[in-house]
Scaffold this motif. Structure first.
Motif, mmCIF file in Angstrom:
data_model
loop_
_atom_site.group_PDB
_atom_site.id
_atom_site.type_symbol
_atom_site.label_atom_id
_atom_site.label_comp_id
_atom_site.label_asym_id
_atom_site.label_seq_id
_atom_site.Cartn_x
_atom_site.Cartn_y
_atom_site.Cartn_z
ATOM 1 N N UNK A 165 -1.273 -7.697 33.484
ATOM 2 C CA UNK A 165 -1.892 -6.958 34.593
ATOM 3 C C UNK A 165 -2.574 -5.702 34.073
ATOM 4 N N UNK A 166 -1.935 -5.034 33.107
ATOM 5 C CA UNK A 166 -2.547 -3.827 32.524
ATOM 6 C C UNK A 166 -3.908 -4.167 31.932
ATOM 7 N N UNK A 167 -3.960 -5.289 31.242
ATOM 8 C CA UNK A 167 -5.215 -5.699 30.619
ATOM 9 C C UNK A 167 -6.286 -5.960 31.683
ATOM 10 N N UNK A 168 -5.863 -6.654 32.731
ATOM 11 C CA UNK A 168 -6.798 -6.988 33.812
ATOM 12 C C UNK A 168 -7.301 -5.715 34.493
ATOM 13 N N UNK A 182 -10.357 8.407 30.902
ATOM 14 C CA UNK A 182 -9.375 7.767 30.041
ATOM 15 C C UNK A 182 -8.458 6.869 30.865
ATOM 16 N N UNK A 183 -7.932 5.850 30.206
ATOM 17 C CA UNK A 183 -6.983 4.961 30.878
ATOM 18 C C UNK A 183 -5.729 4.888 30.009
ATOM 19 N N UNK A 184 -4.595 5.162 30.614
ATOM 20 C CA UNK A 184 -3.342 5.255 29.859
ATOM 21 C C UNK A 184 -2.342 4.190 30.310
ATOM 22 N N UNK A 185 -1.411 3.929 29.424
ATOM 23 C CA UNK A 185 -0.333 3.008 29.756
ATOM 24 C C UNK A 185 0.996 3.772 29.731
ATOM 25 N N UNK A 186 1.842 3.504 30.716
ATOM 26 C CA UNK A 186 3.192 4.076 30.721
ATOM 27 C C UNK A 186 4.168 2.902 30.799
ATOM 28 N N UNK A 187 5.129 2.871 29.887
ATOM 29 C CA UNK A 187 6.158 1.829 29.945
ATOM 30 C C UNK A 187 7.291 2.343 30.816
ATOM 31 N N UNK A 188 7.743 1.526 31.743
ATOM 32 C CA UNK A 188 8.845 1.966 32.609
ATOM 33 C C UNK A 188 10.006 0.979 32.538
ATOM 34 N N UNK A 198 6.661 -3.989 21.061
ATOM 35 C CA UNK A 198 5.811 -5.043 21.639
ATOM 36 C C UNK A 198 4.713 -4.401 22.495
ATOM 37 N N UNK A 199 5.110 -3.418 23.293
ATOM 38 C CA UNK A 199 4.139 -2.780 24.183
ATOM 39 C C UNK A 199 3.115 -1.977 23.366
ATOM 40 N N UNK A 200 3.589 -1.339 22.310
ATOM 41 C CA UNK A 200 2.660 -0.588 21.449
ATOM 42 C C UNK A 200 1.618 -1.510 20.837
ATOM 43 N N UNK A 201 2.075 -2.664 20.361
ATOM 44 C CA UNK A 201 1.137 -3.600 19.745
ATOM 45 C C UNK A 201 0.113 -4.086 20.759
ATOM 46 N N UNK A 202 0.615 -4.366 21.946
ATOM 47 C CA UNK A 202 -0.273 -4.847 22.998
ATOM 48 C C UNK A 202 -1.297 -3.772 23.369
ATOM 49 N N UNK A 203 -0.825 -2.547 23.487
ATOM 50 C CA UNK A 203 -1.708 -1.439 23.860
ATOM 51 C C UNK A 203 -2.802 -1.258 22.803
ATOM 52 N N UNK A 204 -2.401 -1.410 21.552
ATOM 53 C CA UNK A 204 -3.349 -1.313 20.444
ATOM 54 C C UNK A 204 -4.454 -2.344 20.593
#
Ligand SMILES: Nc1ncnc2c1ncn2[C@@H]1O[C@H](COP(=O)(O)OP(=O)(O)OP(=O)(O)O)[C@@H](O)[C@H]1O
Ligand SMILES: [Mg+2]
Length: 258
Positions: A165-168, A182-188, A198-204
């Motif tokens: 969903x983040x990607x979409x 800017x667009x940021x990701x927060x892991x919850x 895993x989330x870091x790799x995906x965010x990269x």
């Protein structure tokens, strides 16, 4: 004016995060507009201000749709503006609140939405910070009732679906031409280092910057169960402190952009 849209897959923790951001930012400035842009809304509850909620923007749009033919051309926008200021926006102690409400019913609402867009644009300029709790489809942005956001904060949990969903959302926010900086990701609800990796790799891969990883916090679930506002979280909780730092970062970004 700095507009922050909090979005992400359903149930990832958008409303809790939005309400704490609103809480922290409104302690440092009184110029905050909280926007509940999730049709299935509960931001006012999380903020502990459910009792002051008035009409929603959707309610006003419906009334307008029915009665607009009786209004003169010049009066239509003024009528909407008056209704929004008088019946939709409500004042809490330290911030104002606007609830977008349900999306439009059948029929063509283009005219109403075009007018609303102009009114909302002007209205938002009165505030330094606008924090929007939105759903994953960015409904109000797609329909252009709100047509810009400076920062998009995507919340994901440890699920693959949360990341997809983040990607979409990233793709969608580009398509919608929101003019974001800017667009940021927060892991919850992140339980361990492996999940962070895993989330870091995906965010990269998708080119998103991670703001932080927030832990599962029993107290949040507890407050939720008792129907208490999340702003009552104990100040020494890790979740509380981390979100406080995210709020500080937003305040810094705002200062830099001025
Ligand atoms: N870090 C956390 N620790 C424990 N519980 C959490 C945490 N974050 C969120 N929750 C719980 O998860 C549930 C969903 O949170 P929230 O309502 O903020 O998500 P949401 O993304 O806004 O959901 P929706 O898509 O339905 O609007 C709530 O019951 C909340 O109490
Ligand atoms: Mg929510």
């Amino acid at each position: 004016m700095t507009v922050v849209a909090v979005t992400g897959k359903g149930g990832t923790g958008k409303t809790i995060l939005s309400s704490l951001l609103i809480h922290f930012i409104s302690q440092k400035t009184t110029s905050v507009l909280a926007v509940d842009a999730d049709p299935d809304s509960n931001l006012p509850d999380a903020l502990g201000v459910a009792e002051i909620v008035g009409k929603t923007l959707g309610d006003i749009r419906e009334v307008f749709q029915v009665s607009r033919d009786e209004m003169g051309t010049a009066n239509k926008e003024q009528w909407l503006e008056g209704k929004i200021y008088g019946e939709v926006i409500v004042e809490a102690d330290r911030f104002d609140l606007l609830v977008m409400g349900r999306p439009e019913g059948e029929g063509c609402y283009c005219f109403a939405n075009n007018l609303l867009r102009g009114v909302l644009r002007r209205l938002m300029r009165h505030y330094d910070y606008i924090i929007i709790d939105s759903e994953a489809g960015l409904e109000h942005f797609s329909r252009k009732t709100i047509d810009s956001a400076d920062y998009i904060v995507v919340v994901t949990d440890m699920s693959k679906k949360g990341l997809a969903t983040a990607k979409r959302i990233k793709e969608l926010s580009k398509e919608l031409d929101l003019g974001f900086r800017d667009i940021f990701l927060v892991g919850n609800r992140i339980a361990n280092k492996e999940a962070e990796k895993v989330i870091e790799e995906f965010a990269d891969q998708i080119g998103m910057r991670i703001l932080d990883f927030l832990p599962y916090d029993e107290k949040i679930a507890e407050l939720d169960l008792r129907g208490e506002p999340v702003v009552n979280l104990p100040e020494n909780s890790e979740y509380y402190q981390k979100v406080s730092r995210i709020a500080d970062m937003i305040i810094q970004l705002h200062a830099l952009a001025k």
